[in-house]
Design a protein around this motif. Sequence first.
Motif, PDB file in Angstrom:
ATOM      1  N   THR A 672      45.056  14.311  16.424  1.00 11.72           N
ATOM      2  CA  THR A 672      45.052  12.856  16.221  1.00 11.72           C
ATOM      3  C   THR A 672      43.968  12.428  15.247  1.00 11.72           C
ATOM      4  OG1 THR A 672      43.593  12.600  18.142  1.00 11.72           O
ATOM      5  CG2 THR A 672      45.967  12.467  18.533  1.00 11.72           C
ATOM      6  N   GLU A 673      43.114  13.339  14.817  1.00 13.64           N
ATOM      7  CA  GLU A 673      42.059  12.994  13.873  1.00 13.64           C
ATOM      8  C   GLU A 673      42.636  12.861  12.468  1.00 13.64           C
ATOM      9  OE1 GLU A 673      38.849  15.717  14.097  1.00 13.64           O
ATOM     10  OE2 GLU A 673      38.969  15.934  16.263  1.00 13.64           O
ATOM     11  N   GLU A 674      41.951  12.076  11.667  1.00 14.96           N
ATOM     12  CA  GLU A 674      42.407  11.855  10.292  1.00 14.96           C
ATOM     13  C   GLU A 674      41.882  12.978   9.395  1.00 14.96           C
ATOM     14  OE1 GLU A 674      41.304   7.966   9.085  1.00 14.96           O
ATOM     15  OE2 GLU A 674      42.746   6.960  10.386  1.00 14.96           O
ATOM     16  N   ILE A 675      42.439  14.156   9.585  1.00 14.14           N
ATOM     17  CA  ILE A 675      42.084  15.316   8.787  1.00 14.14           C
ATOM     18  C   ILE A 675      43.353  15.747   8.051  1.00 14.14           C
ATOM     19  CG2 ILE A 675      41.254  17.691   8.820  1.00 14.14           C
ATOM     20  CD1 ILE A 675      39.138  15.687   9.592  1.00 14.14           C
ATOM     21  N   TYR A 676      43.330  15.632   6.725  1.00 12.02           N
ATOM     22  CA  TYR A 676      44.505  15.902   5.914  1.00 12.02           C
ATOM     23  C   TYR A 676      44.182  16.995   4.893  1.00 12.02           C
ATOM     24  CZ  TYR A 676      45.201  11.228   7.784  1.00 12.02           C
ATOM     25  OH  TYR A 676      45.271  10.154   8.624  1.00 12.02           O
ATOM     26  N   ALA A 677      45.242  17.478   4.237  1.00 10.72           N
ATOM     27  CA  ALA A 677      45.074  18.513   3.219  1.00 10.72           C
ATOM     28  C   ALA A 677      46.091  18.276   2.116  1.00 10.72           C
ATOM     29  CB  ALA A 677      45.252  19.906   3.818  1.00 10.72           C
ATOM     30  N   THR A 678      45.661  18.501   0.886  1.00 11.54           N
ATOM     31  CA  THR A 678      46.581  18.439  -0.248  1.00 11.54           C
ATOM     32  C   THR A 678      47.171  19.822  -0.490  1.00 11.54           C
ATOM     33  OG1 THR A 678      44.890  18.954  -1.892  1.00 11.54           O
ATOM     34  CG2 THR A 678      45.159  16.642  -1.273  1.00 11.54           C
ATOM     35  N   LEU A 679      48.263  19.866  -1.225  1.00 15.74           N
ATOM     36  CA  LEU A 679      48.900  21.138  -1.540  1.00 15.74           C
ATOM     37  C   LEU A 679      49.493  21.058  -2.935  1.00 15.74           C
ATOM     38  CD1 LEU A 679      49.776  23.979  -0.640  1.00 15.74           C
ATOM     39  CD2 LEU A 679      51.893  22.958   0.215  1.00 15.74           C
ATOM     40  N   ASP A 680      49.103  21.978  -3.768  1.00 16.58           N
ATOM     41  CA  ASP A 680      49.639  22.111  -5.122  1.00 16.58           C
ATOM     42  C   ASP A 680      50.325  23.471  -5.190  1.00 16.58           C
ATOM     43  OD1 ASP A 680      50.289  21.813  -7.721  1.00 16.58           O
ATOM     44  OD2 ASP A 680      48.248  21.702  -8.497  1.00 16.58           O
ATOM     45  N   LEU A 681      51.656  23.467  -5.323  1.00 13.13           N
ATOM     46  CA  LEU A 681      52.442  24.695  -5.191  1.00 13.13           C
ATOM     47  C   LEU A 681      53.293  24.898  -6.431  1.00 13.13           C
ATOM     48  CD1 LEU A 681      53.540  27.032  -3.365  1.00 13.13           C
ATOM     49  CD2 LEU A 681      55.271  25.416  -2.574  1.00 13.13           C
TER      50      LEU A 681
END
Length: 826
Positions: A672-681
């Motif tokens: 539920t925490e606001e921890i995100y990740a980007t992804l460049d594929l």
Amino acid sequence: MIQKYGNAAAGTADSYMTKERTIQQKTKGERSFQTFLLGIFFRTDLFFLAAGFLLGRAVIITSLTPFVLPFFATVFWMKRRRRWADSIAVLAGGLTLSVGQAFYALLGLLIFLAARRIVMIFHPAHEDRWLPVLVFVSGFTVRLLCQAAFTLNLVWTDVLTAGAEASLSVLVTLIFLQSVPLMSTRVNHKLFRNEEIICFVILISSVLAGTIGWHMYMLSVDHVLARYAVLLFAYAGGAAIGSTVGVVIGLILGLASVTSLYQMSLLAFSGVLGGLLKESGKAGVAGGLLIATLLIGVYGNGYAGLSNEFADSAAALLLFLLTPKRFIRQMASFIPGTREYQAEQQLYVRKLRDVTVGRVEQFSGLFQSLAKSFYPPVEEEASDDDLFLSKVTARTCQNCFKKESCWVKNFDQTQQLMLELREEARTGGSKEDRVQLYRRWREHCSKADKTVEAIRKEQGLSELQEKMRRNVQESRRLVADQLKGVSQVMGDFANEMKRERGLHEWQEEMILSRLNGIGLRVESIEIYNLETGAIDIEAMLPNDQYGACEKVIAPLLSDILGESIVVEKKQASDLPGGPSRVVFISARAYDLETGVATAARGGGLVSGDNYSLFEIGSKKCVLAISDGMGHGERAAMESQDTLQLLKKVLKSGIHETLAIKSINSILSLRSTEEIYATLDLALIDLQNATSKFLKIGSNPSFIKRGGRVFMLDSGNLPIGIIRDFNIDVKAEQLKSGDLLIMMSDGIFEAPKHIENKEVWVKRKIKEMQTNDPQEIADLLLEEVIRVGDGRINDDMTVIVARISHHIPEWSSFSSEGSAKHFSKAE
């Protein structure tokens, strides 16, 4: 060359397949006919009755009868319903020989049954383990009792004879336990081992020993049947089986009658010659027997007995020529190494494959159905105002004295005010609007404060239920996506299993002859696939100490097949001096060279950026950068988890778009925490240089082609920030010499004083004087740090890849000496 090669191969394969279908159709009819005959033979117990009768007559070395007790033990161990009839047949056979032989068989049966009953009382399980011991004890006792009964005197030679006969009976028992059950109708058709075939031949030889002394006009029945059996096995199994059967039958007949000892040489020689000439058909096998009869017959009885030997051979040949070929082909299907045996194996493997494919397709359909059932239904969002108001009024208005006034006379006004209060509790509003709304409500309702409190509480519960409902829907969507992906993977797997190994016997022989024609010693060639770009060839050759596979064989295969072939795997034998196994496949049309440069925030050791470079199969390459939110260990863990999930999901065969959605759902639901990740594929196909780019909250990528630099961008949000989103996949056709530059936001956003960062990055990439990926990555990272006055304010990662045409390590060549042979075959 390759076109003619392919056309010839296709024609050969088509004709071979047509021939195989015809053989299969014939085989079905032959098998049904053969099953009918064998069924009649076995259901009436003719085989066991005849075998028991002849084994009761079989005597070796003038007085030993080591076949009676093993036959008793075998039929009682098999628990046949007609075991008593089989036992009576043995007694009848012994009676035709002599009264003493019948007495020996009867006494042996009684002692064996008594000993068996005693043993069954104490050890009822595992009868086959103690059965040879029981036969030894019974045989030894019976021989001593018979000797004492008929001679009334026992000497030490009688004891030795009894021990030898009992020991031989144990060996025959072990052989009968292997061979007699093969003749039972309860045993299904199977592929027998060589040991089982030899045991069966010994059983036949033992039965033939009971025909010694039988004559029909000038013919010896035992000689005719023995030569007939050798002809059958030589024609069905070849020289090795024919000679083995000849030696075994001749040895046992020789032990039964010393005058027939030379028959072993005749039978073995005729088996060898008949097996070598089997390709000429029945005439060749018959010629082998006649030659052996002429040569060995003179050696046995001289010219005087040559006419009798020829008569016996002629009778055996007549039986052989009258035997249907379907029966011989049926025999050959049981003998390892024959074409019919291999056809049975291929049929079994094909059936097993079809069953497996059917089960996999069933599971694929099951997962597809489950995926459809798990997808949340598409429903129009209906207003829940009525349900909300009914819950609030049940707590507040139900017992109010103004109930009729509010909900009957002023229904619209009451409903409108309560919905406005709900909207204010949901979204809030300005203080003035809230004060004015409360004033109006107090003028309208006598329980204003209680009603407002009830509305706020019910709105809080409604929002919580809505959030839970969305979570459940997202969970169902995640499960449905995963089930759909598994269904697709299993469906693709079933389709791959349906593709049979191609029939490439002609091509294998041509390649093998061409390799041997230039002096390369190659033991075998097996072709699994000849499709362009997916060639798969396996070769067995002696130890390759000088790199002949890479230097000679791969270039020669490249010339034969018309495309570049490389060595994928080379495996040496575990045994010293054994052959090596080498796998040749199609080379990639393009090569990919990469370079990576990274730097952690503030020059630290832990970076929130992570990257991954891996291959899917042998023709696709994946480049990925993930940037966790923030910096430090938590960001590093988030980006690393994203890349690990991506790698496992893509390698499982699930489509990249579905893989990204599944990863997004997992990451958004697990915390539920606001921890995100980007992804460049980036997915690059090294066979045709097509590429797909998926950008989830990441920065633009750049492609440098000659003197031009263009940008690839997408507006997708980071992974995990929203639960349902559409992935924008961009396709791009790369060319040889193109440079692909992928970077995290630490690189792209580092120059703070530059407004148009895209133009700045393009200019820096364009100004690079080198085409080495690693040098470009290092120079770009160094330039960004220099522009930032040496400070590293964020984690930085840059990946540079250069695509280029594949250049074989060795050039292909052709051998003129074998090219003529190839042209003739084509």
